[in-house]
Structures are given as structure tokens and as C-alpha cells.
Scaffold this motif. Sequence first.
Motif, short mmCIF file in Angstrom:
data_model
loop_
_atom_site.label_atom_id
_atom_site.label_comp_id
_atom_site.label_asym_id
_atom_site.label_seq_id
_atom_site.Cartn_x
_atom_site.Cartn_y
_atom_site.Cartn_z
N THR A 10 -63.81 -17.74 -33.07
CA THR A 10 -64.94 -17.04 -33.66
C THR A 10 -66.26 -17.65 -33.20
O THR A 10 -66.29 -18.48 -32.28
CB THR A 10 -64.82 -17.07 -35.20
N SER A 11 -67.37 -17.26 -33.84
CA SER A 11 -68.69 -17.59 -33.32
C SER A 11 -68.99 -19.08 -33.27
O SER A 11 -69.78 -19.52 -32.44
CB SER A 11 -69.77 -16.87 -34.15
N THR A 12 -68.39 -19.87 -34.15
CA THR A 12 -68.63 -21.31 -34.13
C THR A 12 -67.71 -22.05 -33.17
O THR A 12 -67.93 -23.23 -32.89
CB THR A 12 -68.42 -21.91 -35.53
N VAL A 14 -63.74 -23.47 -32.21
CA VAL A 14 -62.87 -24.43 -32.90
C VAL A 14 -62.51 -25.53 -31.90
O VAL A 14 -62.04 -25.21 -30.81
CB VAL A 14 -61.57 -23.76 -33.42
N GLN A 16 -64.92 -26.78 -35.10
CA GLN A 16 -66.27 -26.53 -35.55
C GLN A 16 -67.02 -27.85 -35.63
O GLN A 16 -66.47 -28.85 -36.12
CB GLN A 16 -66.24 -25.84 -36.92
N CYS A 19 -66.74 -30.78 -38.43
CA CYS A 19 -65.62 -30.56 -39.35
C CYS A 19 -64.47 -31.52 -39.03
O CYS A 19 -64.14 -31.76 -37.87
CB CYS A 19 -65.13 -29.12 -39.26
N CYS A 24 -59.41 -28.61 -36.96
CA CYS A 24 -60.44 -29.14 -36.06
C CYS A 24 -60.05 -30.49 -35.46
O CYS A 24 -60.58 -30.88 -34.41
CB CYS A 24 -61.77 -29.23 -36.78
N ARG A 35 -65.21 -19.31 -27.67
CA ARG A 35 -65.62 -18.00 -28.16
C ARG A 35 -64.97 -16.87 -27.35
O ARG A 35 -64.60 -17.03 -26.21
CB ARG A 35 -67.16 -17.89 -28.12
N ASP A 78 -72.36 -14.77 -29.62
CA ASP A 78 -71.07 -15.33 -29.19
C ASP A 78 -70.35 -14.40 -28.23
O ASP A 78 -69.44 -14.83 -27.52
CB ASP A 78 -70.18 -15.67 -30.39
N SER A 224 -61.11 -18.33 -36.86
CA SER A 224 -61.85 -19.51 -37.24
C SER A 224 -60.88 -20.64 -37.59
O SER A 224 -59.66 -20.43 -37.66
CB SER A 224 -62.73 -19.22 -38.45
N HIS A 225 -61.42 -21.83 -37.83
CA HIS A 225 -60.56 -22.94 -38.24
C HIS A 225 -59.92 -22.68 -39.59
O HIS A 225 -58.87 -23.25 -39.91
CB HIS A 225 -61.35 -24.25 -38.25
#
Length: 252
Positions: A10-12, A14, A16, A19, A24, A35, A78, A224-225
Motif C-alpha cells: 500500500t501507500s506506506t 512495508v 512501514q 513500525c 514490519c 508500492r 503511490d 498494508s502491514h
Amino acid sequence: MKVTVLGSGTSTGVPQVGCQCAVCTSTDARDRRLRCSSLFETETTRVLVDCSADFREQSLHIPYRKIDGVLVTHEHYDHVGGIDDLRPFCVFGDVNIYGEAIVNQRLRERLPYCFRETLYPGVPKINLNDVEPGQSFWVGDIQITPLRVMHGKLPILGYRLNNVVYITDMTSFPEEGWELLQGCDLLIENALRKEPHPSHQTVASAIAFAERLGCPETYLVHMSHSIGLHAQVDADLPPYMHLAYDGLTVQL
């Protein structure tokens, strides 16, 4: 056709930044997600779907050859943040980017140096082409059909490339476009996490979408994570469905 998932996150991304969760800090390479971008290839044609903010890193792991087209799903950073990194591929000729008119206009605003009448040396040579949902076109020997998708309240695009359906950042798919999905051999769709989100599918909603479509094989991306460890989540999915990972290749 060969499909390579260049980025499944996702946009952040992994891990992150900052984190220390189990995902992570995982040592499983499948839990490291750049991304979202994917590459579709036949013997004569290469099409990239989204040029992610991590495209430079992703491009180091694919053969250095011409990219015949780039399909843009929407304007979020992203998904388009790597467009300037198309520069090395311009030695093979201009790169054609395909997206909705409003998205192409936003790209002109964000990257004005790419679209001036006089370009300075080294600027990526790209052409923006407007497309509309349901209006098919060809890039080489790949037939492409843009698909209307809703990303929360934002209308974006998914794409059908020959018999592969690629959808990211979806919360819902309009009923009037459903017939464009029929008969696909592979579905790649987004699943952010297990908990509800206002603008992305959950794992459960991704399963429901795939079950209705009845495609024989499905991979999940844009994770995402928070989705959990790859090995654990993948083992709990239906037999026809898998979590994608960076570097995954699927040969049709």
C-alpha cells in the motif's frame, strides 16, 4: 502472457517507517512490499500498470527493454510517483502513458517540465493518452479495457489486459461494468487489511468479489502491514486465492 508483480504494498510500503510490528520486522521476503506496480508481457509487448513511487527500485530487477505503454489507475502519488524514473526507458523511444483525461491533466500540472514545448536534456519523453471506461484499445498485441472502479468516493480505473483483470484501491465495482469482467483467467485485486477501511477492500470483501466473478485464480495486492504475516494469511485464503508478493510471476 506473463505477469510480474513489481510491488504489492500500500501507500506506506512495508515495512512501514518506524513500525516494529511482527510484519514490519519479519525476515520473510514476502512481507517486504514496495508500492503497487505490475508488468504485463507477451513475446512482443510490455505494459506497466501504475508507475509507483518505488519504480526505480523495481526496474532494477526486470530486464532493460522497451516499455510499450503505462496504464495509470489514478493520480495518487503511490501510483504515479515513479513517472520521472521512466527516463532510462526513453532510449527505446517515447513512453506512452494512458489514463483518464482528468488524471492526465493532473500529471501535466505535477510534472510541467515534461510537457513544455522545449524540453531540456534528460527529461523523460512521455506522451499522455486519454482513455475512458469501457472503451477498449490495443498496445501491441495486448487488448486493454479500462474499467470504472470506485475508490471510496473517488472514481478511478482498473484494467482488463487480454484475459487478466487488474484492480487496485477498490471499495466497490459498479454493476453496469460487470459484463466487462466475464471470462477472465486471472484476477489481481486489492485487499488492504482485515479491518474495514473507507476507501479500500478488506480481505473479506476481496474474497466476496472473487467468488462472485468465479475467476479460476486470484492474487491479492495493495496490502498494508495490518493484513498480517504473509505465510499465515495466505494459508487461510480459499484454494484459488493467494497473497501476491514482490517479484511474483504468473505465466498464462
